[in-house]
Enzyme design. Structure first.
Site, PDB file in Angstrom:
ATOM      1  CG  HIS A 138     -85.960  53.100 -41.672  1.00 17.22           C
ATOM      2  ND1 HIS A 138     -86.133  54.372 -43.010  1.00 17.22           N
ATOM      3  CD2 HIS A 138     -85.720  54.568 -41.051  1.00 17.22           C
ATOM      4  CE1 HIS A 138     -85.259  55.602 -42.756  1.00 17.22           C
ATOM      5  NE2 HIS A 138     -85.790  55.899 -41.594  1.00 17.22           N
ATOM      6  CG  HIS A 139     -89.343  53.030 -47.863  1.00 18.29           C
ATOM      7  ND1 HIS A 139     -89.212  52.407 -49.025  1.00 18.29           N
ATOM      8  CD2 HIS A 139     -90.708  52.878 -48.146  1.00 18.29           C
ATOM      9  CE1 HIS A 139     -89.468  52.649 -49.362  1.00 18.29           C
ATOM     10  NE2 HIS A 139     -90.507  52.793 -49.252  1.00 18.29           N
ATOM     11  CB  ALA A 140     -83.020  53.834 -45.313  1.00 19.00           C
ATOM     12  CG  ASN A 310     -85.674  52.446 -51.599  1.00 20.82           C
ATOM     13  OD1 ASN A 310     -86.716  51.845 -51.206  1.00 20.82           O
ATOM     14  ND2 ASN A 310     -85.074  52.565 -50.321  1.00 20.82           N
TER      15      ASN A 310
END
Length: 462
Positions: A138-140, A310
């Site tokens: 997941h990009h989280a 991120n």
């Protein structure tokens, strides 16, 4: 329970069935010398013995069904590894086209928020004594740079090295150096200490934004939010995905860039511009105004990739797709990116991220609102990312890594994503599109080659 950073939590809050927000990677391997007929099966069984999972990949939202619960992480202490690590196979002899079809289907399914947010699929049956892996996270949890850092940890430049644990496995050296998540009190104390620096960052970013926006207005460029033309790519999307991938020698791109004083990334953008011109024209959808790409910029400190999270900024780059001359397109892109990089050079990482929020991220959230595509122009037409990768050829316990292809995220009203990574002298392109909104996606690969060849014909002297 550790607190999520806002840049991470927005990828959970903004996710829906139509908008999966995980990133992925397809790795293509050649089996090591002497591998038996059940090599991949044996490898799968060995992978399941690595049950000590690194802390980053034990995380899941504290309450998956509540928005408030998606602001906090909790650690899963009882991971069902056989759920996360899977064995799949193509009908022998499997073609690359079938491999891409499988990855397209796998990439369109949501990750289970009641479990840690990652999956690893080992793929057997590929022709040519090869196998593949598809990983999605997941990009989280990670951005593109962090994903490449995790991949590099399970590789070696030495083909004789064995015993390298898989990407999810914890490493003893990391356990000895800590790496724990900060609690709420610790995060708040850090934030209070950083208030003076934060105030300076806020003051500095206002001037930078004014300069960038002022230049865009003065030059009448499309490098402003809500100035991109509306195209067939800027429509509501479904959850189905289509994936296409191919490689180009870096030397071809470097030669073109050197001939006109441009960077390799400028040439990547120019290749995409020419390919999109052809693709939209064959669908009779080429707009009169230039397409605009959102180009992510990493602000991650060196050596922090495996910590996840991120750390990215973003700039808007008009692709000069309204120009018929391929060299003029490349020169225009180079000028825009050079001026933008000069402006960003004087900013702190926090300021770069704040500028990205004003220039692209907040407008993107507006465009992701259902029905907004009828009310405002697109923020930009697509993402084009370039993630640096390993320069030397790598091996996974003797299996040669032949190629590594990024599999990224289309967004609402941005139905196509192009992400590129470098590896061992090649530029590896991964194209992901909404299955319904981007027909015949694979044709873009041919258009990318035509676009590069067109540049070579114009700027290289025999």
């Amino acid at each position: 329970m550790p607190l999520m950073l806002p840049a991470d939590s927005m990828f959970l809050i903004g996710e829906s069935r139509e908008h999966p927000l995980h990133v992925g990677g397809l790795q293509l391997f050649r089996k090591p010398p002497g591998a038996g007929p059940d090599y991949v099966g044996e490898l799968f069984r060995e992978l399941l013995t690595h049950t000590d999972v690194r802390p980053l990949l034990r995380r899941r939202p504290a309450d998956p069904v509540s928005i408030a619960g998606q602001l906090w992480w909790t650690d899963d202490r009882d991971i069902d590894l056989e759920y996360h690590v899977r064995l799949s196979a193509l009908p022998r002899p499997g073609k690359v086209r079938q491999l891409l079809e499988l990855v397209s289907r796998l990439h369109g399914t949501l990750l289970d928020r009641h479990r840690p947010l990652w999956e690893f699929t080992l793929i057997d049956g590929l022709e040519g004594d090869r196998f593949a892996t598809y990983t999605k996270v997941h990009h989280a949890i990670v951005d593109g740079v962090a994903a490449m850092a995790l991949l590099a940890e399970m590789m070696s430049p030495d083909p004789d090295v064995r015993g390298i644990p898989p990407v999810w496995a914890d490493r003893p050296e990391r356990r000895s150096t800590g790496g724990r998540s900060k609690g709420v009190a610790e995060l708040l104390a850090t934030a209070v200490k950083a208030l003076p620096d934060t105030a300076r960052d806020v003051a500095g970013v206002a001037g930078a934004a004014a300069t960038l926006f002022g230049r865009a207005i003065q030059q009448d460029t499309a490098g402003l939010p809500f100035r991109a033309p509306r195209t067939m790519l800027n429509v509501p999307i479904t959850g189905g995905r289509r994936f296409a991938a191919d490689s180009w020698p870096i030397e071809r791109l470097r030669a073109v860039g050197d001939a006109v004083g441009a960077t390799i990334n400028d040439v990547v953008l120019a290749m995409c511009s020419g390919a999109l011109r052809r693709y939209l024209a064959e669908h009779q959808q080429l707009p009169d105004r230039s397409l605009v790409a959102a180009v992510p910029v990493s602000v991650r400190a060196e050596g922090t990739g495996t910590r996840g999270g991120n750390s990215i900024g973003m700039v808007l780059c008009p692709l000069a797709s309204d120009l018929t001359d391929p060299v003029a397109r490349l020169v225009s892109i180079n000028r825009t990116m050079t001026e933008t990089k000069e402006q960003l050079a004087g900013l702190s990482p926090v300021q770069v991220q704040m500028l990205a929020a004003t220039q692209a991220i907040v407008p993107l959230l507006v465009n992701m609102t259902p029905g907004s595509n009828h009310l405002v122009a697109p923020t930009f037409n697509l993402f084009i990312s370039n993630v640096p990768g390993p320069r030397e050829r790598l091996y996974w316990n003797g299996a040669e890594l032949l190629g590594t292809y990024p599999v990224s995220i289309p967004f609402e009203n941005q139905a196509l994503n192009i992400t590129v990574t470098s590896y061992a002298g090649s530029m590896e392109f991964g194209l992901v599109g909404c299955r319904r909104s981007v027909p015949r996606l694979q044709r873009l690969l041919g258009h990318l080659e035509d676009s590069l060849a067109e540049l070579e014909k114009e700027v290289l002297v025999d």
